[in-house]
Design a protein around this motif. Structure first.
Motif, PDB file in Angstrom:
ATOM      1  N   SER A   1       0.829  -1.202   0.000  1.00 38.15           N
ATOM      2  CA  SER A   1       0.000   0.000   0.000  1.00 38.15           C
ATOM      3  C   SER A   1       0.863   1.253   0.000  1.00 38.15           C
ATOM      4  O   SER A   1       1.810   1.359   0.769  1.00 38.15           O
ATOM      5  CB  SER A   1      -0.910  -0.004   1.234  1.00 38.15           C
ATOM      6  OG  SER A   1      -1.589   1.218   1.375  1.00 38.15           O
TER       7      SER A   1
ATOM      8  N   GLY B   1      -4.746   9.084  -1.166  1.00 34.64           N
ATOM      9  CA  GLY B   1      -5.144   8.104  -0.163  1.00 34.64           C
ATOM     10  C   GLY B   1      -4.209   6.910  -0.159  1.00 34.64           C
ATOM     11  O   GLY B   1      -3.109   6.963  -0.713  1.00 34.64           O
ATOM     12  N   LYS B   2      -4.654   5.821   0.447  1.00 28.00           N
ATOM     13  CA  LYS B   2      -3.855   4.595   0.498  1.00 28.00           C
ATOM     14  C   LYS B   2      -4.180   3.751  -0.737  1.00 28.00           C
ATOM     15  O   LYS B   2      -5.264   3.182  -0.847  1.00 28.00           O
ATOM     16  CB  LYS B   2      -4.152   3.816   1.787  1.00 28.00           C
ATOM     17  CG  LYS B   2      -3.566   4.443   3.031  1.00 28.00           C
ATOM     18  CD  LYS B   2      -3.818   3.571   4.251  1.00 28.00           C
ATOM     19  CE  LYS B   2      -3.030   4.082   5.456  1.00 28.00           C
ATOM     20  NZ  LYS B   2      -3.453   5.425   5.890  1.00 28.00           N
ATOM     21  N   VAL B   3      -3.213   3.678  -1.642  1.00 26.81           N
ATOM     22  CA  VAL B   3      -3.387   2.979  -2.903  1.00 26.81           C
ATOM     23  C   VAL B   3      -2.746   1.600  -2.802  1.00 26.81           C
ATOM     24  O   VAL B   3      -1.538   1.489  -2.565  1.00 26.81           O
ATOM     25  CB  VAL B   3      -2.765   3.773  -4.070  1.00 26.81           C
ATOM     26  CG1 VAL B   3      -2.971   3.018  -5.382  1.00 26.81           C
ATOM     27  CG2 VAL B   3      -3.362   5.172  -4.144  1.00 26.81           C
TER      28      VAL B   3
ATOM     29  N   HIS C   1      -6.429  -0.369  -6.165  1.00 27.99           N
ATOM     30  CA  HIS C   1      -7.629   0.232  -5.598  1.00 27.99           C
ATOM     31  C   HIS C   1      -7.234   1.069  -4.386  1.00 27.99           C
ATOM     32  O   HIS C   1      -6.136   0.925  -3.836  1.00 27.99           O
ATOM     33  CB  HIS C   1      -8.670  -0.827  -5.210  1.00 27.99           C
ATOM     34  CG  HIS C   1      -8.460  -1.452  -3.861  1.00 27.99           C
ATOM     35  ND1 HIS C   1      -7.539  -2.451  -3.611  1.00 27.99           N
ATOM     36  CD2 HIS C   1      -9.063  -1.207  -2.664  1.00 27.99           C
ATOM     37  CE1 HIS C   1      -7.589  -2.799  -2.336  1.00 27.99           C
ATOM     38  NE2 HIS C   1      -8.502  -2.063  -1.732  1.00 27.99           N
ATOM     39  N   LEU C   2      -8.121   1.964  -4.010  1.00 29.90           N
ATOM     40  CA  LEU C   2      -7.894   2.815  -2.841  1.00 29.90           C
ATOM     41  C   LEU C   2      -8.504   2.163  -1.608  1.00 29.90           C
ATOM     42  O   LEU C   2      -9.718   1.943  -1.534  1.00 29.90           O
ATOM     43  CB  LEU C   2      -8.507   4.198  -3.058  1.00 29.90           C
ATOM     44  CG  LEU C   2      -7.677   5.133  -3.957  1.00 29.90           C
ATOM     45  CD1 LEU C   2      -8.559   6.150  -4.646  1.00 29.90           C
ATOM     46  CD2 LEU C   2      -6.612   5.844  -3.118  1.00 29.90           C
TER      47      LEU C   2
ATOM     48  N   ALA D   1      -9.377   6.963   1.041  1.00 28.29           N
ATOM     49  CA  ALA D   1      -9.294   8.047   0.071  1.00 28.29           C
ATOM     50  C   ALA D   1      -9.845   9.327   0.681  1.00 28.29           C
ATOM     51  O   ALA D   1     -10.738   9.296   1.537  1.00 28.29           O
ATOM     52  CB  ALA D   1     -10.082   7.702  -1.193  1.00 28.29           C
TER      53      ALA D   1
END
Length: 440
Positions: A366, A372-374, A391-392, A395
Motif C-alpha cells: 500500500s 489516499g492509500k493505494v 484500488h484505494l 481516500a
C-alpha cells in the motif's frame, strides 16, 4: 505485567555525537566512517543500548538488517553531496556552514510528502489547528508535542523531517482543548490516531493528559497509538518505572468502551526474538487493547517474502494482528530503500500465499499517497495490455474507496506518480487528464 518495586528505566540513547565510536565497533575504516557521519548531518540518527546490544549482529555489519535499519549508510545520498559534506567535516569547517549545506540537501528530499503541511491540516474557524491532520473523514491524526522523538530512528522513516531540529518542518501540538473542540465540531470523526515521532516515548502522566479527554467523547469509537516501542524499547511495558501505570491507563481506555488499537511497527523478525518482547505484548493484550502490526517494504532490510511470512506468523502466535505492508514513501532516501511496485507485489503475494488465513488480515503493498492509500492488487493482462490492478483502501474522497482502476505496467515504477493510467485518460482521483502512454 506488574512492575517490580525499585525498577529503573535504564534507557541509554545514542545520537550523532556517539556515531563514530559505534562505527569503530563495526570495524569500519576511517573513510567509510567519515562518509556515514556526513550522511548523519542531513538525516537524523538516534538509537539506544537495547538495539545496539540486543538486536544488531555486529559480526555481520554492515550487511546486518537491524544495523541498516538504524545506522545511516554512506550511499544513502547522492555521492557529490556526501563527498562535499565529508570534506567539510574533515577540514573542521564551522558547524553553521555544514548545517547550511545539510539544509539545502534536505529541501531536495521532499521532507513533507503527500501535502502533509498544506492539504491535511484542519481549521477551527479560519485558524489552522497545529499538529493535527484530517485526511480521511472518519480519522484524525494528532501529533503530541512531547512525543516527537523515538527510542530509535529508522533510516527509512518518512517522518525524518520531524527529528532534524528545523522549526518550520516540525509538526506537533500540546493543544488538547483545541483537538477536543475540533472533534466536537466534526461528529463524523470516530477514530483518533496519536502519532509522531512515537507517543510511547512519553511517560504515563503526559500520555494520560492526551488520552483521558478523548474518553469523554461519545463519538470516538477507537483510539490508535502508532509506535515502534515494542521493537526498540519493549521495557516500556515491562520494567520502566511507569510500566504498570501505563498498562492500567490502557485498561481504562478499554473500560471506557473505546477500542484501543496499538499500531506496532515491526520491520524484521529479529525484533520479536527477545523474551522481553513477548512479555510486553502479553502485558498490552492483557489490558484489552488490540495490537495491529505494520511496516514498509525496505530494500536491503526486509525485501524477501520469507521474512514477511515469518513476521506475520510470529505476530499471530503472540496474539497480534498483521495489518499493513507499506511501500517506501516518496521522501528522504527513497532511491536507496525503494522496491519497485512490481517486485513489491511479488514479495507480498508470495508471503501471503505461504501463511494461514489467520495471517491474511494483512493488506498491501500500500502507498500512502496524496489521494489516499493505494493498494497494488496485482499484475495482469487485459485486452493485450499488461497492467497494474489497483484500488484505494482509503481516500480523501470516500466515493473512490474500493473501486478498482488500472495503470500501465512499468517494472521500474516505485511510486504512484511513476504510473500512467490504462484504459482511461486519467486516474479516478485526478481532475485533469494526463497525456496517454503511446502504445507500441
Amino acid at each position: 505485567m506488574i512492575l517490580k518495586e525499585g525498577s529503573t528505566r535504564g534507557f541509554r540513547a545514542y545520537t550523532a555525537k556517539h556515531l563514530n565510536d559505534l562505527l569503530e565497533r563495526a570495524g569500519l575504516p576511517e573513510e567509510e566512517r567519515l562518509r556515514i557521519r556526513a550522511v548523519a548531518t542531513v538525516l537524523p540518527f538516534r538509537t539506544n543500548a537495547y538495539v545496539v546490544d540486543q538486536l544488531i549482529d555486529w559480526s555481520a555489519v554492515p550487511e546486518d538488517p537491524i544495523y541498516r535499519l538504524v545506522f545511516p549508510q554512506a550511499d544513502m545520498l547522492p555521492e557529490a553531496d556526501v563527498t562535499r559534506l565529508a570534506g567539510l567535516l574533515q577540514s573542521g569547517a564551522p558547524n553553521a556552514q555544514i548545517q547550511a549545506i545539510a539544509t539545502e540537501i534536505r529541501m531536495r528530499l521532499n521532507p513533507h510528502p503527500a501535502g502533509q503541511l498544506e492539504l491535511n491540516v484542519p481549521k477551527v474557524g479560519t485558524e489552522p489547528l497545529p499538529g493535527t491532520q484530517h485526511k480521511y473523514p472518519e480519522t484524525v491524526l494528532f501529533f503530541p508535542k512531547q512525543g516527537q522523538t523515538c527510542h530509535a530512528y529508522c533510516t527509512y522513516c518518512f517522518r525524518w523531517a520531524q527529528f532534524i531540529g528545523e522549526p518550520d518542518l516540525k509538526f506537533a501540538s500540546d493543544d488538547v482543548d483545541g483537538l477536543i473542540g475540533y472533534l466536537k465540531e466534526h461528529p463524523e470523526v470516530t477514530s483518533v490516531l496519536l502519532t509522531g515521532g512515537d507517543p510511547m516515548i512519553m511517560g504515563e502522566p503526559v500520555l494520560r493528559r492526551y488520552l483521558e479527554p478523548l474518553l469523554q467523547l461519545e463519538q470516538i469509537e477507537s483510539i490508535r497509538i502508532g509506535t515502534k516501542s515494542l521493537a526498540y524499547w519493549p521495557q516500556r511495558f515491562v520494567s520502566d518505572p511507569d510500566a504498570g501505570d501505563t498498562l492500567r491507563l490502557f485498561a481504562s481506555v478499554v473500560e471506557a468502551g473505546k477500542n484501543l488499537a496499538f499500531m506496532a511497527h515491526f520491520s524484521h523478525p529479529r525484533e520479536m526474538e527477545p523474551p522481553v518482547v513477548e512479555a510486553a505484548v502479553a502485558g498490552i493484550l492483557g489490558t484489552g487493547a488490540i495490537i495491529r502490526t505494520q511496516a514498509p517494504l525496505i530494500r536491503s532490510i526486509n525485501d524477501e517474502s520469507g521474512l514477511w511470512a515469518a513476521m506475520w506468523r510470529r505476530q499471530l502466535t503472540l496474539g497480534m494482528v498483521p495489518y499493513y505492508m507499506f511501500v517506501e514513501r516518496d521522501t528522504g532516501p527513497q532511491d536507496y530503500f525503494a522496491v519497485p511496485l512490481a517486485r513489491a507485489y511479488g514479495v507480498f503475494r508470495d508471503a501471503y500465499a505461504s501463511v494461514s488465513g489467520l495471517c491474511r488480515t494483512v493488506r498491501g503493498p500500500s502507498m500512502s499517497a496524496t489521494p489516499g492509500k493505494v493498494c497494488v492488487d496485482g499484475v495482469t493482462e487485459i485486452a493485450g495490455q499488461k497492467v497494474f490492478v489497483l484500488h484505494l483502501i482509503q481516500a480523501r474522497d470516500p466515493e473512490l474507496v474500493g473501486r478498482p482502476f488500472f495503470a500501465h505496467y512499468d517494472p521500474e515504477a516505485v511510486w504512484l506518480t511513476d504510473l500512467r493510467p490504462a484504459f482511461a485518460d486519467h486516474f479516478p482521483f485526478e481532475r485533469e487528464a494526463v497525456a496517454p502512454v503511446p502504445t507500441a
